[in-house]
Design a protein around this motif. Structure first.
Motif, PDB file in Angstrom:
ATOM      1  N   VAL A 175       0.683  -1.179  -0.140  1.00 19.84           N
ATOM      2  CA  VAL A 175       0.041   0.072  -0.231  1.00 19.84           C
ATOM      3  C   VAL A 175       1.030   1.364  -0.044  1.00 19.84           C
ATOM      4  O   VAL A 175       1.796   1.412   0.845  1.00 19.84           O
ATOM      5  CB  VAL A 175      -0.854  -0.057   1.100  1.00 19.84           C
ATOM      6  N   ILE A 204      -2.050  -1.776  -5.038  1.00 24.62           N
ATOM      7  CA  ILE A 204      -2.288  -3.119  -4.820  1.00 24.62           C
ATOM      8  C   ILE A 204      -1.588  -4.248  -5.527  1.00 24.62           C
ATOM      9  O   ILE A 204      -1.443  -4.153  -6.868  1.00 24.62           O
ATOM     10  CB  ILE A 204      -3.869  -3.502  -5.192  1.00 24.62           C
ATOM     11  N   THR A 219      -1.699  -7.568  -7.289  1.00 21.06           N
ATOM     12  CA  THR A 219      -2.851  -8.817  -7.511  1.00 21.06           C
ATOM     13  C   THR A 219      -2.249  -9.962  -7.852  1.00 21.06           C
ATOM     14  O   THR A 219      -3.092 -10.848  -8.074  1.00 21.06           O
ATOM     15  CB  THR A 219      -3.729  -8.071  -8.558  1.00 21.06           C
ATOM     16  N   ASP A 278      -9.479  -7.848  -0.907  1.00 26.39           N
ATOM     17  CA  ASP A 278     -10.645  -6.828   0.019  1.00 26.39           C
ATOM     18  C   ASP A 278      -9.827  -5.486   0.121  1.00 26.39           C
ATOM     19  O   ASP A 278      -8.617  -5.463   0.691  1.00 26.39           O
ATOM     20  CB  ASP A 278     -10.451  -7.582   1.409  1.00 26.39           C
ATOM     21  N   LEU A 279     -10.467  -4.562  -0.352  1.00 28.70           N
ATOM     22  CA  LEU A 279     -10.177  -3.073   0.091  1.00 28.70           C
ATOM     23  C   LEU A 279     -10.526  -2.527   1.221  1.00 28.70           C
ATOM     24  O   LEU A 279     -10.337  -0.987   1.633  1.00 28.70           O
ATOM     25  CB  LEU A 279     -10.084  -2.362  -1.098  1.00 28.70           C
ATOM     26  N   ASP A 304      -8.501  -0.481   3.970  1.00 28.04           N
ATOM     27  CA  ASP A 304      -8.036   0.857   3.404  1.00 28.04           C
ATOM     28  C   ASP A 304      -9.087   1.744   3.277  1.00 28.04           C
ATOM     29  O   ASP A 304      -8.671   2.966   3.448  1.00 28.04           O
ATOM     30  CB  ASP A 304      -7.161   0.421   1.695  1.00 28.04           C
ATOM     31  N   VAL A 342     -14.956   4.466  -4.732  1.00 23.51           N
ATOM     32  CA  VAL A 342     -13.820   3.519  -5.283  1.00 23.51           C
ATOM     33  C   VAL A 342     -13.828   3.446  -6.501  1.00 23.51           C
ATOM     34  O   VAL A 342     -14.760   2.889  -7.093  1.00 23.51           O
ATOM     35  CB  VAL A 342     -14.103   2.286  -4.271  1.00 23.51           C
ATOM     36  N   LEU A 361     -11.720  -5.319  -4.908  1.00 29.62           N
ATOM     37  CA  LEU A 361     -10.996  -5.374  -6.088  1.00 29.62           C
ATOM     38  C   LEU A 361     -11.193  -6.613  -7.066  1.00 29.62           C
ATOM     39  O   LEU A 361     -10.660  -7.629  -6.454  1.00 29.62           O
ATOM     40  CB  LEU A 361      -9.638  -4.940  -6.019  1.00 29.62           C
ATOM     41  N   VAL A 409      -5.826   1.794  -7.223  1.00 30.67           N
ATOM     42  CA  VAL A 409      -7.108   2.104  -6.857  1.00 30.67           C
ATOM     43  C   VAL A 409      -7.515   3.600  -6.296  1.00 30.67           C
ATOM     44  O   VAL A 409      -6.641   3.905  -5.415  1.00 30.67           O
ATOM     45  CB  VAL A 409      -7.814   1.081  -5.684  1.00 30.67           C
TER      46      VAL A 409
END
Lengths: 165, 165, 165
Positions: free
Chosen positions: C3, C39, C41, C49-50, C53, C68, C146, C158
């Motif tokens: 992050v 992120i 991925t 899972d956001l 954040d 978002v 996401l 994001v």
């Protein structure tokens, strides 16, 4: 694509809200910036790129969210890459996800038109895009796209609204 | 449909933001208008029209965006035409798109309930609708609809929130 | 998950709007609170899972809407329950709804990658969640997720944006 534009309100319009200030109650605030754009989608399923209209609309408007809304029951708004085949891929694939056959209770117009009325549950008629200093924060390959399967209506209105952050 | 309403904040509430004014820093701004509505969806898949609740909520609120949000993991909010068959078309077709069989890892409650938990990825639990002078800018045939496949939960909450433009 | 965070604007930043006050025109208003989160991925389809954040971002921000937004053409944002199988159920089922075969015009990268470009029309890259007193108004079982099918891009941005109510 025909574009007509009608501003609802001047920039930083009349006062609406209220705030306490030195013990005095006063009114302040902006009207929302909002306009409509008229799009000719023809008589075939269409994916129409609205990005330049949206970018022009928010230009100079500062920070906030742009909401793109289509006030029609057989259209949606999506954000994806256009110009590399995905627009036609989407239109074709929607006929696979929502077959134009006899299954639909909602039956009028062209055969299978009931599918057009279910489509907006999957591709919603509303999407919001962040704006910073008047610039849409889209990714390099993203476009804002009107998706309209309806063969029976060739003129569409799109509402662009800007809410300041 | 039972409706209970609880306003979070008075119109044009306490000060939050800050602004420079004649060299003086002062606080101002509004709380968000937000409320919840309780809906009885029964024990079958349901498409419940929320338009009149939403219209009443924004009445008199000026310009802005209405956000409709369902805080449940097996429900979504869609905007489409109701009353002409598409509501039942959608519910039926969702069983075709998300079959209620044994494929789902998430398995509890009614058979195939795992499908209900994937549904909100396709019909999101959040949608925003532009409002001008307290009036929803929906098209003639558009309704705001709670879509709830869950057979095991008959009471749903919907949150309506208005952000001024 | 890595992050990184970069605030666009300080809390309650410079003046932008205008209001009449005692016959005097003055400027006031806030910049939008907005930041980006990076992120990782990986190289497989991912549902990340956001929620934490997002919750951290809006903490202390009062009432409003959190938007978002993922500025990528092969990703979306969904709100559903994670950790009970539905995240993998969704990723698997997307291959059923959008088969990774030869049907897609948009063809580059991994086989069937054209499906990844249609996905954001079904799972939009934008969702808004109401916030009250700095707290996301998610339901008990809801997470902000996401969804990224792309095997060819392992780093995603994001954007989180907060519009005050």
């Amino acid at each position: 694509m025909t574009v007509e534009s009608s501003d609802h309100s001047p920039l930083w319009g009349e006062s609406v809200g209220e705030a306490d200030w030195w013990g005095v109650s006063a009114k302040l605030t902006n009207d929302m910036q909002t306009t409509t754009v008229t799009i000719n989608t023809g008589s075939r399923p269409a994916a129409v790129d609205l990005t330049s209209d949206a970018a022009s609309f928010v230009s100079g408007m500062g920070d906030g969210l742009l909401n793109v809304f289509v006030p029609h029951a057989t259209a949606g708004v999506a954000v994806f890459e256009t110009g590399a085949g995905s627009d036609q891929d989407l239109l074709d694939h929607l006929e696979s996800l929502l077959p134009r056959d006899e299954r639909w209770r909602h039956a009028h117009g062209s055969p299978g038109h009931g599918a057009d009325h279910v489509m907006p549950a999957l591709i919603a008629p509303s999407i919001s895009v962040p704006v910073i200093e008047g610039i849409l924060q889209l990714g390099t390959w993203q476009s804002i796209v009107l998706v309209d399967l309806n063969r029976d209506n060739s003129t569409r209105t799109v509402r662009l609204s800007f809410v300041q952050g």
